[in-house]
Design a protein around this motif. Structure first.
Motif, PDB file in Angstrom:
ATOM      1  N   GLU A 221     -43.454  17.794   9.352  1.00 47.57           N
ATOM      2  CA  GLU A 221     -44.759  17.231   9.023  1.00 47.57           C
ATOM      3  C   GLU A 221     -45.747  18.290   8.572  1.00 47.57           C
ATOM      4  O   GLU A 221     -46.901  17.978   8.270  1.00 47.57           O
ATOM      5  CB  GLU A 221     -45.330  16.488  10.244  1.00 47.57           C
ATOM      6  N   ARG A 222     -45.306  19.552   8.543  1.00 48.04           N
ATOM      7  CA  ARG A 222     -46.198  20.641   8.141  1.00 48.04           C
ATOM      8  C   ARG A 222     -46.412  20.643   6.629  1.00 48.04           C
ATOM      9  O   ARG A 222     -45.615  20.106   5.866  1.00 48.04           O
ATOM     10  CB  ARG A 222     -45.610  21.986   8.579  1.00 48.04           C
ATOM     11  N   GLU A 223     -47.479  21.309   6.211  1.00 50.41           N
ATOM     12  CA  GLU A 223     -47.859  21.312   4.807  1.00 50.41           C
ATOM     13  C   GLU A 223     -46.821  21.979   3.916  1.00 50.41           C
ATOM     14  O   GLU A 223     -46.588  21.538   2.786  1.00 50.41           O
ATOM     15  CB  GLU A 223     -49.211  22.005   4.633  1.00 50.41           C
ATOM     16  N   PHE A 224     -46.172  23.058   4.394  1.00 48.09           N
ATOM     17  CA  PHE A 224     -45.242  23.766   3.523  1.00 48.09           C
ATOM     18  C   PHE A 224     -43.999  22.919   3.235  1.00 48.09           C
ATOM     19  O   PHE A 224     -43.398  23.034   2.166  1.00 48.09           O
ATOM     20  CB  PHE A 224     -44.850  25.125   4.131  1.00 48.09           C
ATOM     21  N   VAL A 225     -43.610  22.050   4.169  1.00 45.08           N
ATOM     22  CA  VAL A 225     -42.486  21.160   3.909  1.00 45.08           C
ATOM     23  C   VAL A 225     -42.896  20.064   2.928  1.00 45.08           C
ATOM     24  O   VAL A 225     -42.157  19.731   1.985  1.00 45.08           O
ATOM     25  CB  VAL A 225     -41.960  20.551   5.224  1.00 45.08           C
ATOM     26  N   GLU A 226     -44.085  19.507   3.126  1.00 41.19           N
ATOM     27  CA  GLU A 226     -44.570  18.479   2.199  1.00 41.19           C
ATOM     28  C   GLU A 226     -44.747  19.048   0.789  1.00 41.19           C
ATOM     29  O   GLU A 226     -44.436  18.379  -0.206  1.00 41.19           O
ATOM     30  CB  GLU A 226     -45.896  17.912   2.708  1.00 41.19           C
ATOM     31  N   ALA A 227     -45.203  20.285   0.697  1.00 45.35           N
ATOM     32  CA  ALA A 227     -45.365  20.905  -0.612  1.00 45.35           C
ATOM     33  C   ALA A 227     -44.018  21.101  -1.298  1.00 45.35           C
ATOM     34  O   ALA A 227     -43.879  20.882  -2.509  1.00 45.35           O
ATOM     35  CB  ALA A 227     -46.082  22.241  -0.459  1.00 45.35           C
ATOM     36  N   ALA A 228     -43.007  21.511  -0.532  1.00 48.02           N
ATOM     37  CA  ALA A 228     -41.674  21.688  -1.107  1.00 48.02           C
ATOM     38  C   ALA A 228     -41.117  20.358  -1.599  1.00 48.02           C
ATOM     39  O   ALA A 228     -40.472  20.285  -2.654  1.00 48.02           O
ATOM     40  CB  ALA A 228     -40.739  22.310  -0.072  1.00 48.02           C
ATOM     41  N   GLU A 229     -41.351  19.292  -0.846  1.00 48.69           N
ATOM     42  CA  GLU A 229     -40.883  17.977  -1.270  1.00 48.69           C
ATOM     43  C   GLU A 229     -41.596  17.520  -2.544  1.00 48.69           C
ATOM     44  O   GLU A 229     -40.970  16.956  -3.458  1.00 48.69           O
ATOM     45  CB  GLU A 229     -41.094  16.965  -0.144  1.00 48.69           C
ATOM     46  N   MET A 230     -42.902  17.778  -2.623  1.00 53.09           N
ATOM     47  CA  MET A 230     -43.653  17.380  -3.805  1.00 53.09           C
ATOM     48  C   MET A 230     -43.217  18.158  -5.050  1.00 53.09           C
ATOM     49  O   MET A 230     -43.283  17.650  -6.167  1.00 53.09           O
ATOM     50  CB  MET A 230     -45.145  17.569  -3.565  1.00 53.09           C
ATOM     51  N   LEU A 231     -42.769  19.386  -4.861  1.00 48.27           N
ATOM     52  CA  LEU A 231     -42.306  20.198  -5.984  1.00 48.27           C
ATOM     53  C   LEU A 231     -40.879  19.844  -6.400  1.00 48.27           C
ATOM     54  O   LEU A 231     -40.340  20.442  -7.330  1.00 48.27           O
ATOM     55  CB  LEU A 231     -42.388  21.679  -5.627  1.00 48.27           C
ATOM     56  N   GLY A 232     -40.269  18.908  -5.680  1.00 46.71           N
ATOM     57  CA  GLY A 232     -38.928  18.452  -6.050  1.00 46.71           C
ATOM     58  C   GLY A 232     -37.803  19.291  -5.483  1.00 46.71           C
ATOM     59  O   GLY A 232     -36.685  19.253  -6.022  1.00 46.71           O
ATOM     60  N   ALA A 233     -38.052  20.052  -4.413  1.00 45.21           N
ATOM     61  CA  ALA A 233     -36.990  20.869  -3.816  1.00 45.21           C
ATOM     62  C   ALA A 233     -35.901  19.980  -3.222  1.00 45.21           C
ATOM     63  O   ALA A 233     -36.174  18.918  -2.675  1.00 45.21           O
ATOM     64  CB  ALA A 233     -37.575  21.783  -2.730  1.00 45.21           C
ATOM     65  N   ARG A 234     -34.660  20.431  -3.336  1.00 43.90           N
ATOM     66  CA  ARG A 234     -33.555  19.691  -2.756  1.00 43.90           C
ATOM     67  C   ARG A 234     -33.642  19.730  -1.236  1.00 43.90           C
ATOM     68  O   ARG A 234     -34.202  20.655  -0.644  1.00 43.90           O
ATOM     69  CB  ARG A 234     -32.222  20.283  -3.215  1.00 43.90           C
TER      70      ARG A 234
END
Length: 336
Positions: A221-234
Motif C-alpha cells: 500500500e506504500r507509494e513506491f509500489v503504487e508508483a511502480a504499478e502506475m508506470l506499468g512494472a511487471r
C-alpha cells in the motif's frame, strides 16, 4: 521605525547549520542499524562467538583430512575396568586428548565435538535456507496477490501447523529415509541427513511465511509500489525489485533465530533415535550416548552438552540484538 519590503528582504536569514562542524551527513537505515548493533555489547560478544564456531565448522574437516584431529581411531589402552571407562582424571583428559576420551571406544572427544559442530552447522544452515526460501516466496505470493492465492497458502499453513510433527517424524522416519535412498542418495547417514534437512526445512517455513505476508500487506500500500504499478512494472519486478529489498530485516532476524532452533532439533532427533548414528559424530548423538555415563564420567556428558548450549545461546543472543538494531522502535539498543 518601519522597514520597506526591499529592506526586509535584504535582512540576513539566520541559519541552523553549525559552521564549525559543517553540514551533517545523513545515514542510511543500514548504517544506523550497524551502529546500534555495535553499541550492543552482548550482541557483539555473541557475534564473535558465532564467528569462532563458524571457523571451527569450516576448519574441522580440513584438520581431519590433514590428520591433526582424529575422530575414528580407537584407543582401547585408554579405557579399562568393567565399564571400559577412561583411565585418569576427568574422563582421561591429557595433552593429547584435551577433553578426554569416549568410554568403551577411547576415541578422542575433542575431535568428535569439532566435527560434530561442522555437521550440525551444515544441517542447520541448509534447513534454514529451505525454510527462508519457501517462506519468502509463499509469503510474497500470499501478501501481494491475495484472493485465492492467499486463501490457499493460508489453509496450507494451517494444515502443516496442525500436523503432529514430532510423533509423525518418528513414525515415518524409516519409510521416508528408504524413499530418499531409492532416489539415489547413499544408504545410511547420507540419507538420514537429507531426511533431517528436508523435514526441518519443510516444517519451518509456515511461521516465516506469515511474517512475510504481514509485511507485504503493509508494503504493497506504500507509494513506491503504487508508483511502480502506475508506470506499468511487471508483477515479478514489483515483488523482487520493490518489495523484497524491504524484507531483508525480517529475513535476517528470522534466520538468526531459527538456525539455532534447528541445531537443537537435530540433537533432539538424535536423542529420540531418528537422527545420525555413530561413528559419524554430531552434538546430538554425542549427547545421547553421554547420558548413559552422566554419573560415572561427567566430563563426557558436560563437554557436548555445554558446547550445544553455548552455540544455541550465541545465536539467540545475536538474533535478539539484530532484531533490536533493525527495529527503529526498539529502546533496547546498546545492550540496555
Amino acid at each position: 521605525m518601519t522597514l520597506s519590503a526591499g529592506e526586509f528582504a535584504a535582512e540576513p536569514v539566520p541559519t541552523m547549520v553549525d559552521e564549525a562542524q559543517g553540514p551533517v551527513a545523513g545515514r542510511s537505515p543500514w548504517q544506523i542499524a550497524r551502529a546500534r548493533l555495535r553499541a550492543n555489547r552482548v550482541a557483539m560478544i555473541a557475534l564473535f562467538m558465532i564467528i569462532f564456531f563458524v571457523v571451527i565448522a569450516i576448519a574441522a574437516p580440513i584438520l581431519q583430512a590433514l590428520g591433526v584431529i582424529d575422530t575414528t581411531t580407537l584407543h582401547p589402552e585408554l579405557v579399562q575396568g568393567p565399564g571400559a571407562m577412561p583411565t585418569g582424571s576427568f574422563g582421561g583428559i591429557s595433552i593429547h586428548h584435551p577433553l578426554g576420551v569416549e568410554p568403551q571406544t577411547g576415541r578422542d572427544l575433542f575431535s568428535r565435538i569439532l566435527l560434530g559442530i561442522t555437521l550440525d552447522t551444515a544441517i542447520a544452515v541448509a534447513a534454514t535456507i529451505i525454510s527462508v526460501g519457501l517462506g519468502v516466496v509463499l509469503g510474497l505470493v500470499a501478501g501481494f496477490y491475495r484472493g485465492a492465492a492467499d486463501w490457499s497458502i493460508g489453509r496450507l499453513i494451517d494444515l502443516i501447523l496442525a500436523f503432529p510433527q514430532l510423533l509423525m517424524l518418528i513414525a515415518l522416519s524409516p519409510v521416508l529415509v528408504q524413499r530418499i535412498t531409492d532416489t539415489g542418495v547413499p544408504q545410511g547417514n547420507p540419507s538420514k541427513i537429507t531426511y533431517i534437512i528436508a523435514v526441518l526445512g519443510f516444517f519451518g517455513w509456515p511461521y516465516f511465511a506469515r511474517i512475510i505476508r504481514a509485511q507485504v500487506l503493509s508494503l504493497r500500500e506504500r507509494e513506491f509500489v503504487e508508483a511502480a504499478e502506475m508506470l506499468g512494472a511487471r508483477r515479478s519486478r514489483i515483488n523482487f525489485k520493490e518489495l523484497l529489498p524491504n524484507l531483508w530485516a525480517p529475513i535476517l532476524v528470522y534466520s538468526s533465530i531459527v538456525l539455532p532452533t534447528y541445531v537443537s532439533a537435530e540433537a533432539a532427533m538424535s536423542f529420540l533415535g531418528v537422527g545420525i548414528v555413530p561413528p559419524t559424530p554430531t552434538l546430538g548423538n554425542l549427547l545421547q550416548d553421554s547420558v548413559n555415563y552422566a554419573t560415572a564420567d561427567p566430563t563426557y556428558f558436560l563437554a557436548p552438552g555445554l558446547t550445544l548450549f553455548i552455540v544455541v545461546l550465541a545465536f539467540n543472543l545475536f538474533g535478539d540484538g539484530l532484531r533490536d538494531a533493525l527495529d527503529p522502535r526498539s529502546d533496547r539498543a546498546g545492550g540496555k
